[in-house]
Design an enzyme around this catalytic site. Structure first.
Site, PDB file in Angstrom:
ATOM      1  N   ASP A 197       0.865  -1.178   0.000  1.00 40.49           N
ATOM      2  CA  ASP A 197       0.000   0.000   0.000  1.00 40.49           C
ATOM      3  C   ASP A 197       0.901   1.226   0.000  1.00 40.49           C
ATOM      4  OD1 ASP A 197      -2.329   1.759   0.398  1.00 40.49           O
ATOM      5  OD2 ASP A 197      -3.336  -0.092   0.981  1.00 40.49           O
ATOM      6  N   HIS A 267      -2.782   3.305  -4.629  1.00 46.89           N
ATOM      7  CA  HIS A 267      -2.184   2.816  -3.375  1.00 46.89           C
ATOM      8  C   HIS A 267      -0.760   2.311  -3.598  1.00 46.89           C
ATOM      9  CE1 HIS A 267      -5.617   3.172  -0.633  1.00 46.89           C
ATOM     10  NE2 HIS A 267      -6.402   2.729  -1.602  1.00 46.89           N
ATOM     11  N   GLU A 331      -9.697   2.675  -5.312  1.00 47.33           N
ATOM     12  CA  GLU A 331      -9.393   4.060  -4.985  1.00 47.33           C
ATOM     13  C   GLU A 331      -8.224   4.637  -5.779  1.00 47.33           C
ATOM     14  OE1 GLU A 331     -10.925   4.162  -0.377  1.00 47.33           O
ATOM     15  OE2 GLU A 331      -8.866   3.499  -0.681  1.00 47.33           O
TER      16      GLU A 331
HETATM   17  C1  TNX Z   1     -10.746   1.722   2.022  1.00 45.09           C
HETATM   18  S1  TNX Z   1     -11.446  -1.053   1.132  1.00 45.09           S
HETATM   19  C2  TNX Z   1      -9.646   1.071   1.519  1.00 45.09           C
HETATM   20  C3  TNX Z   1      -8.462   0.882   2.399  1.00 45.09           C
HETATM   21  C4  TNX Z   1      -8.622   1.570   3.723  1.00 45.09           C
HETATM   22  C5  TNX Z   1     -10.026   1.340   4.237  1.00 45.09           C
HETATM   23  C6  TNX Z   1     -10.279   1.918   5.590  1.00 45.09           C
HETATM   24  C7  TNX Z   1     -10.430  -0.656   0.117  1.00 45.09           C
HETATM   25  C8  TNX Z   1     -10.436  -1.508  -1.015  1.00 45.09           C
HETATM   26  N1  TNX Z   1      -9.649   0.416   0.313  1.00 45.09           N
HETATM   27  O1  TNX Z   1      -7.320   1.351   1.728  1.00 45.09           O
HETATM   28  O2  TNX Z   1      -7.691   1.052   4.611  1.00 45.09           O
HETATM   29  O3  TNX Z   1     -10.939   1.921   3.334  1.00 45.09           O
HETATM   30  O4  TNX Z   1     -11.514   1.491   6.084  1.00 45.09           O
END
Ligand code: TNX
Length: 543
Positions: A197, A267, A331
């Site tokens: 990440d 990420h 994301e």
């Molecule tokens: C979303 S769930 C993210 C993570 C974060 C999390 C915190 C997802 C696929 N991505 O990077 O840690 O929310 O709740």
């Protein structure tokens, strides 16, 4: 005074000698069928009971060893293993693939002479052993009486998953094994290892040493100060390939598949800090020092990004035998791509046009994911991606992890893709368990209490019957932004993971939460004995 203490302890040792207790089959997850044979005599387990294993059969020996260790752990009785069936006072396993189609199925039959676990495969035997283990009392005693019974049991879902984010905080390989142990206790069978990440790259890749040399470390930051143990030093850590092999083998012996996640194209700040040429701007970049989402992501217009990923996945595939590789996909901000000449060139050469339903950035993301999928399919594996990979066109063979609710999962299942349900609303364990937040360790603001996790149904009512087969199961996710220590991780995991385990294994048609809580209390005695933090307030026991 000393003499008094001595004689009291002698006395209690003597009483213990004669103590016996009864096994209790009201465990978690609840077996599909438990038929007590009240007209028959119980099986008495004591130190003369033997466990039979097959000569020259490693699996059978391993399973017998597990059972002996569990019995010792719970009640302090040491059982001997044997290869000779003396007909009575024996625990034995029989594998016969004609028993059931489900590889996890087992049949446990207990009478005064023996305990027999029959199963289609070693996995079923293992689950039968877990059932015996969870039925045991947790106290040092002389013998255990197992009421005569026939238990037939199998899971309703094949993907019973638990993730762990080791990027935001790093935990030792030894802790990962302890984590795997508690998954096994509750019949979970997938460990989804979120290895990369923005805030840290945690897997050794021989061809790209900077990933761990640079990408696994971050300098002093505000986020680390959430930890009481924070010492002001740079924060980091990674797993060597040797450690990873050990973890994978440890999990395999417990019938748990490890699915690695290499999260791309977003990420990825830790990758960019290590190899800046893979970003759109060329950097310089720093390993993430805050939580959240970063604008800098892998460049979608640069072919060396795909060469890099191909090399990384070659090493990943060699370490993890799982059918699936998780490629993330969540994301990913598109700002850099939109301002990057190489990405613009790519958009042009692909003939991507502005469409109302699929913005240009999403189509480029879809191109990126398709390309990664193709690369992984060529290595003989399939991809899992977060539900964002549905945007701009879904990769042909992808399995979807539906996290932003269940809609993405429904959409994918309706298009004949397999789905794992992990909705944030019910299955994100980084949220609070108790509304009494002042007395809980600091975390994200939302509340996901035990009852809510227990109420979750992986099959959405809106899904057509024909498409339900695409729901492989569910998963609780443990994101670790606010979990600086492994104790924090255990506390967030337990008991909530147990609630999902029952949904995925037993799939009770009518859930009785109070009944679940009573069983959870009993099982927590074993968790305590094994040294797992667990949130007792979650099921109404004051700390
Ligand atoms: C979303 S769930 C993210 C993570 C974060 C999390 C915190 C997802 C696929 N991505 O990077 O840690 O929310 O709740």
């Amino acid at each position: 005074f000393l003499i008094t203490v001595f004689s009291i302890s002698l006395l209690s040792a003597c009483t213990n000698e004669n103590q016996s207790a009864k096994a209790d089959y009201s465990i978690i997850p609840l077996p599909q069928q438990v038929v007590l044979q009240s007209d028959k005599e119980p099986f008495i387990l004591d130190k003369s009971t033997k466990i039979l294993y097959l000569e020259n059969d490693n699996e059978s020996y391993q399973l017998a060893t597990f059972l002996a260790a569990y019995v010792k752990e719970c009640v302090g009785i040491e059982l001997q293993l044997t290869t000779k069936d003396e007909g009575e006072n024996i625990i034995k396993f029989q594998i016969d693939d004609a028993i059931d189609k489900n590889p996890d199925y087992y049949n446990l039959s207990i009478t005064n002479n023996h305990i027999i676990i029959q199963a289609t495969s070693g996995a079923g035997i293992f689950y039968g052993i877990q059932t015996l283990r969870k039925s045991l009392p947790v106290e040092n005693i002389n013998n255990v009486s197992f009421p005569a019974v026939v238990i037939k049991d199998y899971p309703k879902f094949s993907h019973r998953g638990v993730s762990l984010d080791v990027s935001r905080h790093f935990y030792s390989a030894d802790f990962i094994k302890k984590y795997i142990d508690v998954l096994a206790l509750f019949n979970m069978n997938v460990f989804h290892w979120h290895l990369t990440d923005d805030q840290g790259w945690r897997i050794e890749i021989k061809k790209y040493p900077n990933l761990t040399k640079i990408g696994s470390q971050r300098s002093e930051t505000a986020i680390d100060r959430h930890s009481e143990e924070y010492d002001g030093k740079p924060y980091g850590g990674f797993y060597t390939q040797e450690e990873i092999k050990e973890v994978v083998e440890y999990a395999r012996q417990r019938f748990i598949t490890v699915i690695p996640e290499i999260d791309v194209p977003g990420h990825t700040l830790a990758v960019l800090a290590s190899y800046p040429e893979l970003g759109c701007t060329g950097g310089p970049y720093q390993v993430g020092r805050d939580w959240g989402i970063y604008e800098d992501v892998l460049c979608a217009g640069n072919d060396s990004v795909f060469t890099f990923l191909d090399d990384v996945f070659t090493e990943v595939v060699a370490l993890f035998p799982a059918k699936y590789i998780h490629i993330g996909g969540d994301e990913c901000l598109k700002n850099r791509w939109m301002a990057c000449p190489k990405c613009q060139e790519r958009i042009k050469s692909l003939g991507i046009k502005v469409k109302k339903a699929a913005p240009v950035g999403e189509q480029l993301q879809s191109y990126f994911i398709h390309r990664v999928e193709e690369m992984i399919n060529k290595k003989g594996r399939s991809i899992i991606g977060w539900d964002e990979i549905l945007e701009g066109g879904i990769a042909p063979n992808a399995t979807i992890m539906s996290w932003r609710g269940t809609d993405g999962g429904i959409y994918a299942a309706n298009r004949d893709h397999d789905v794992i349900m992990t909705p944030e609303s019910h299955l994100y364990l980084d949220y609070y368990q108790s509304p009494d937040v002042d007395n809980e360790p600091y975390t994200f603001g939302w509340l996901t209490d035990l009852e809510k996790v227990y109420s979750f149904d992986p099959i959405p009512a809106e899904l057509e019957k024909d498409q339900q087969k695409h729901i492989l199961g569910g998963q609780v996710n443990v994101w670790a932004e606010y979990l600086p220590t492994s104790k924090n991780v255990e506390y967030m995991l337990l008991p909530r993971m147990a609630a999902l385990s029952e949904t995925l294994w037993s799939y009770p048609q009518e859930k009785d939460y109070n009944n679940f809580v009573a069983r959870m209390y009993r099982q927590s005695l074993l968790l305590d004995k094994l040294g797992y933090e667990n949130c007792k307030q979650a099921y109404g026991v004051q700390a």
